[in-house]
Design an enzyme around this catalytic site. Structure first.
Site, short mmCIF file in Angstrom:
data_model
loop_
_atom_site.label_atom_id
_atom_site.label_comp_id
_atom_site.label_asym_id
_atom_site.label_seq_id
_atom_site.Cartn_x
_atom_site.Cartn_y
_atom_site.Cartn_z
N TYR A 187 0.94 -0.93 -0.16
CA TYR A 187 -0.16 -0.12 -0.08
C TYR A 187 0.79 1.03 -0.07
CZ TYR A 187 -3.12 -3.26 2.42
OH TYR A 187 -3.44 -4.66 2.46
N LYS B 157 -2.45 -15.32 9.97
CA LYS B 157 -1.25 -14.16 11.15
C LYS B 157 -1.15 -15.10 12.75
CE LYS B 157 -3.02 -9.32 9.86
NZ LYS B 157 -3.84 -9.76 8.64
N ASP C 295 -14.21 -14.81 9.96
CA ASP C 295 -12.84 -14.75 9.84
C ASP C 295 -11.75 -14.25 10.54
OD1 ASP C 295 -10.30 -13.25 8.77
OD2 ASP C 295 -11.48 -12.09 7.31
N TYR D 71 -12.72 -6.86 6.51
CA TYR D 71 -11.30 -6.73 6.11
C TYR D 71 -11.27 -8.28 5.87
CZ TYR D 71 -6.78 -6.91 4.68
OH TYR D 71 -5.51 -6.78 3.38
C1 LIG Z 1 -4.91 -10.03 7.77
C2 LIG Z 1 -5.96 -10.23 7.30
C3 LIG Z 1 -6.55 -11.37 6.01
C4 LIG Z 1 -6.01 -11.27 4.89
O1 LIG Z 1 -4.24 -12.21 5.33
P1 LIG Z 1 -3.05 -12.33 4.85
O2 LIG Z 1 -2.16 -13.30 4.99
O3 LIG Z 1 -2.61 -10.91 4.30
O4 LIG Z 1 -3.75 -12.79 3.08
C5 LIG Z 1 -7.72 -11.37 6.28
N1 LIG Z 1 -8.37 -11.13 7.02
C6 LIG Z 1 -8.39 -10.71 8.12
C7 LIG Z 1 -9.23 -10.22 9.67
C8 LIG Z 1 -6.85 -9.67 8.69
O5 LIG Z 1 -6.67 -9.48 9.66
#
Ligand SMILES: *Cc1c(COP(=O)(O)O)cnc(C)c1O
Length: 428
Positions: free
Chosen positions: A15, A277, A248, A143
């Site tokens: 970004y 993550k 997520d 996100y």
């Molecule tokens: C960081 C993140 C993603 C994407 O993960 P990447 O490993 O960067 O592709 C998806 N959902 C959430 C909630 C995130 O914080």
């Protein structure tokens, strides 16, 4: 060319304007909570390197496990072959996850885990004969990653919808749950926003494969914490309309919000769960999409029969070994105590921000501390000041926030809070 000159000339950063990348730090070592620059300047990583390094950088138990795995086998393909690192990690995950979440698909990043989840949902719906269910519902402020389909369920305003509007498939966006985590719940559907979900499910439910969202804490879409009861109600409503629920937990998983998973605040178990993550404690990339026997069986018994996905580096042994060691750290350390101590201290030390000009809100949950400003914050100011404050912060949108490693000491955390307040005050 110096290394930094080469970097500026040739490397893209996330970004970031390729022609004007702004202040850039050359990091030569990361250990515990500390990042060290090539000139010896040290900064506390208050971001846990994008929320991953929950046990600190270069944790000896994790790097040790990786070294042992490296000596044995850094990688083999996962098609037709398997290995103990993947199996051990599977056992550990199933033990941690709610009963019934026990079919695991490994992938290499969070965005890919989301793609897999969305594919699973559509394939399951097809398997049930509901072939017209190819769309998704979500809430604003979310996100879910940067790949194409994940991008289509990110917030349409803060996300990349403006830029790619012609190219993104249309999904259904519900208003962000209006009742915040610290407010009183109301069953009034107009106030809690569930009326709009009910309307959507009645009008378009037959076209929707799944509702996808981040439970309780919305991360990169705005650092907003909403009421867990919303999730319980939404889950019941989706059930009634045969719409799957995808959580997520890529940002919230593994203790960050004070519960092992954010869904535990609501006591709701989704049909599909995405992890990433902090899964490897920030040591190497790995993600997982986990689902129930029902969804897995549905897909397996369908005409298509196979889930149509298979990353080259699926279940990379090195990454699985790191994840096993990271999960072991969670079980041997009192992460709950660490996170709740961070929460208490941040509540105290960030609260003075409430009285400063330009501050819209201050909120803390688990090891997440947020100062929301009324206007957009320029991250390059934080980047430039980091060597002086000794704290690495990367604000985004209107938020100055931290997500420190759980192992941060209370003195170090005070430095983080001071650095955040000094950014709010605009100290030179
Ligand atoms: C960081 C993140 C993603 C994407 O993960 P990447 O490993 O960067 O592709 C998806 N959902 C959430 C909630 C995130 O914080």
């Amino acid at each position: 060319m110096t290394p930094l000159e080469f970097d500026a000339r040739h490397l893209w950063h996330p970004y970031t304007n390729v022609l004007d990348p702004g202040p850039m730090h050359l990091i030569t070592q990361a250990e515990g909570v500390w990042l060290t620059r090539d000139d010896g300047v040290r900064m506390i990583d208050a971001m846990s390197s994008w929320w991953c390094a929950v046990h600190g950088h270069g944790h000896p138990a994790i790097t040790g496990a990786m070294q042992a795995q490296l000596a044995q086998m850094p990688h083999v393909m996962f098609g037709g072959l398997t290995h103990e690192a993947a199996i051990d990690l599977g056992r550990k995950l199933i033990e941690l996850l709610p009963a019934g979440m026990d079919r695991i698909f490994y992938s290499d990043s969070g965005s890919v885990a989301i793609e897999v989840a969305l594919k699973m949902a559509v394939q399951y719906q097809m398997a049930m004969g509901r072939t017209e269910r190819t769309q998704f519902a979500t809430i604003r402020g979310g996100y879910h990653g940067d790949t194409w389909k994940a991008m289509s369920v990110c917030d349409p305003v803060n996300g990349m919808h403006g830029l790619f509007s012609g190219a993104l498939s249309i999904q259904h966006f519900l208003p962000r749950p209006q009742i915040a985590l610290d407010q009183d719940w109301s069953e009034d559907g107009e106030i809690n926003g569930l009326d709009s979900l009910e309307q959507l499910l009645s009008s378009d439910g037959h076209r929707i494969a799944a509702l996808i969202l981040e439970p309780v804490v919305q991360g990169a879409g705005g650092m907003y914490f909403y009421h867990p009861t919303w999730l319980q109600r939404a889950h019941e409503m989706c059930r009634a309309h045969d719409v799957l629920v995808v959580f997520d937990e890529i940002a919230t998983g593994f203790g960050r919000t004070g519960e092992l998973f954010a869904m535990h605040h609501a006591g709701v178990v989704p049909d599909i769960l995405c992890l990433g993550k902090a899964l490897t404690g920030g040591h190497i990339t790995l993600a997982a999409t986990v689902t129930s026997e029902t969804v897995a069986r549905g897909i397996g018994e369908s005409a298509a029969s196979v889930l149509m996905h298979g990353p080259t580096y699926m279940a990379n042994p090195l990454a699985c070994a790191a994840a096993c060691a990271s999960l072991d750290q969670l079980s041997v350390r009192d992460w709950r105590g660490e996170v709740s101590a961070i929460e208490k201290q941040m509540q105290q030390e960030l609260s003075p921000a409430r009285d400063l000009p330009g501050v819209a809100d201050v909120r803390v949950l688990g090891a997440i501390g947020v100062i929301e400003m009324t206007d957009r914050v320029d991250p390059s100011i934080a980047h430039a000041r980091a060597p002086d404050t000794g704290v690495w912060l990367r604000p985004f949108g209107r938020n100055i926030y931290c997500m420190p490693p759980y192992v941060i000491s209370s003195d170090e955390l005070s430095r983080v809070a001071d650095a955040m307040l000094s950014l709010v005050r605009g100290d030179a």
